[in-house]
Design an enzyme around this catalytic site. Structure first.
Site, PDB file in Angstrom:
ATOM      1  CB  CYS A 289     -47.841  30.379 -16.436  1.00  0.00           C
ATOM      2  SG  CYS A 289     -46.910  28.825 -16.442  1.00  0.00           S
TER       3      CYS A 289
ATOM      4  N   GLY B  77     -45.659  28.256 -31.239  1.00  0.00           N
ATOM      5  CA  GLY B  77     -44.998  28.046 -32.529  1.00  0.00           C
ATOM      6  C   GLY B  77     -45.889  28.527 -33.662  1.00  0.00           C
TER       7      GLY B  77
ATOM      8  CB  THR C 159     -48.431  28.397 -24.488  1.00  0.00           C
ATOM      9  OG1 THR C 159     -48.591  28.330 -23.066  1.00  0.00           O
ATOM     10  CG2 THR C 159     -47.025  28.811 -24.832  1.00  0.00           C
TER      11      THR C 159
ATOM     12  N   GLY D 260     -42.791  25.206 -16.058  1.00  0.00           N
ATOM     13  CA  GLY D 260     -43.206  25.375 -14.660  1.00  0.00           C
ATOM     14  C   GLY D 260     -42.536  26.539 -13.956  1.00  0.00           C
ATOM     15  CG  LEU D 261     -44.121  29.921 -13.948  1.00  0.00           C
ATOM     16  CD1 LEU D 261     -45.153  30.418 -12.941  1.00  0.00           C
ATOM     17  CD2 LEU D 261     -43.857  31.006 -14.994  1.00  0.00           C
TER      18      LEU D 261
HETATM   19  C1  SIN Z   1     -43.393  28.068 -17.980  1.00  0.00           C
HETATM   20  O1  SIN Z   1     -42.394  28.430 -17.329  1.00  0.00           O
HETATM   21  O2  SIN Z   1     -44.028  27.058 -17.651  1.00  0.00           O
HETATM   22  C2  SIN Z   1     -43.824  28.839 -19.183  1.00  0.00           C
HETATM   23  C3  SIN Z   1     -44.284  30.194 -18.817  1.00  0.00           C
HETATM   24  C4  SIN Z   1     -45.626  30.545 -19.350  1.00  0.00           C
HETATM   25  O3  SIN Z   1     -46.213  29.802 -20.134  1.00  0.00           O
HETATM   26  O4  SIN Z   1     -46.143  31.596 -18.967  1.00  0.00           O
END
Ligand code: SIN
Length: 303
Positions: free
Chosen positions: A131, A218, A194, A72-73
């Protein structure tokens, strides 16, 4: 003696290996275990305008071939990144870094990029429109060509630094989004972020991750990332940084043969903190074995 140098536009990297944003923090903890100057560059944790605590826990679910995260950044905010994190990183890493910028509005992206524009240590701004872990931002901008182009234009208007847009794999046609960013002025692209995923705890009968879903990364996503790097690099004329499931020197070479000019290593850093070091060391050995004199000769060699 093989030549591992590569270029991202006019930025020369001693080798193509770059820890991916969010898997290396701001570099300081990693500097305690190896010399960071062996790396091509570092992409720092995604930064927003204000500090963020991130999503509720649990945020991680282990999976076969990788993991799901819903961080969540979490980050200290752009002002602290510029005044504290980047100066601290400059003491242990003496090359240009990639500043990963996230946001919840076009104005937020532009604001953060305008601030980073004056930081000499930043060689590339990587704009994260991918994200999957936040609502009303992040991936919402990266799943629509118009929205991705709007962010690209706004950011390009406030910086003279090279701007790379980090794309999401959670789309049906990544080429149309990549082309929209290129036409809007992007200097390069990073892909992929992702893949949206989910796990259920069958004893508790509820999602493993508090936010229900998260981003899967992964080794298991390597073929998807490779396919998208191949498609985009053959459709666009700007450099592509390949990212997704890279875990070995052979993977780096494969990504570059698909069309990547440099390669980010993400989840593998979480499994093995020495991953990037081991890949940098193995790369010349792997090149010798395959008869590759210069990495630049193999970029996009697979037609
Ligand atoms: C995150 O902080 O949730 C991951 C960042 C991303 O997937 O861009």
């Amino acid at each position: 003696m093989v030549d591992t140098r590569t270029f991202l536009g006019s930025l020369e990297l001693s080798n193509p290996v770059i820890p991916a944003s969010g898997t290396f923090g701001f570099g300081l903890e990693m500097a305690e275990i190896y010399d960071l100057d062996i790396l091509g560059s570092i992409s720092i944790k995604g930064t927003t305008s204000e500090p963020r605590f991130g999503n509720p826990t649990p945020r991680i679910a282990e999976c076969c071939g990788g993991l799901i995260n819903s961080v969540g950044l979490q980050n200290p905010g752009i002002d602290a990144v510029i005044s504290e994190e980047l100066p601290a990183l400059s003491k242990v890493f003496h090359k240009k870094v990639i500043a990963n910028i996230s946001g919840f509005s076009v104005d937020e992206y532009a604001h953060c990029c305008s601030l980073v524009d004056s930081v000499d240590q930043v060689g590339i701004i990587e704009v994260n429109v991918s994200c999957p872990n936040v609502h009303n931002g992040g991936m919402a901008f990266g799943t629509d060509p118009e929205a991705a182009a709007a962010v690209t234009r706004a950011v390009k208007a406030v910086t003279t630094k090279p701007v790379y847009i980090k794309l999401s794999p959670n789309v049906t046609d990544i080429v149309s989004i990549a082309k929209a960013c290129e036409e809007a002025g992007a200097d390069g692209l990073t892909l992929i972020n992702t893949m949206l995923g989910m796990r259920i705890d069958i004893r508790r009968r509820r999602p493993v991750i508090a936010n229900r879903m998260g981003g899967f990364s992964g080794r298991a996503i390597f073929p998807v990332a490779l396919r998208m790097v191949y498609q985009v690099s053959h459709a666009c004329s700007i450099p592509v940084i390949g990212c997704g499931g890279v875990a070995s020197a052979a993977d780096v070479i494969e990504m570059m043969m698909a069309g990547a000019s440099a390669v980010q290593v993400g989840a593998e850093n979480l499994r093995n903190p020495f991953a990037c070091k081991e890949i940098v060391e193995a790369l010349p050995v792997e090149m010798e074995k395959l008869g590759i004199e210069s990495l630049r000769d193999i970029i996009g060699i697979v037609g």
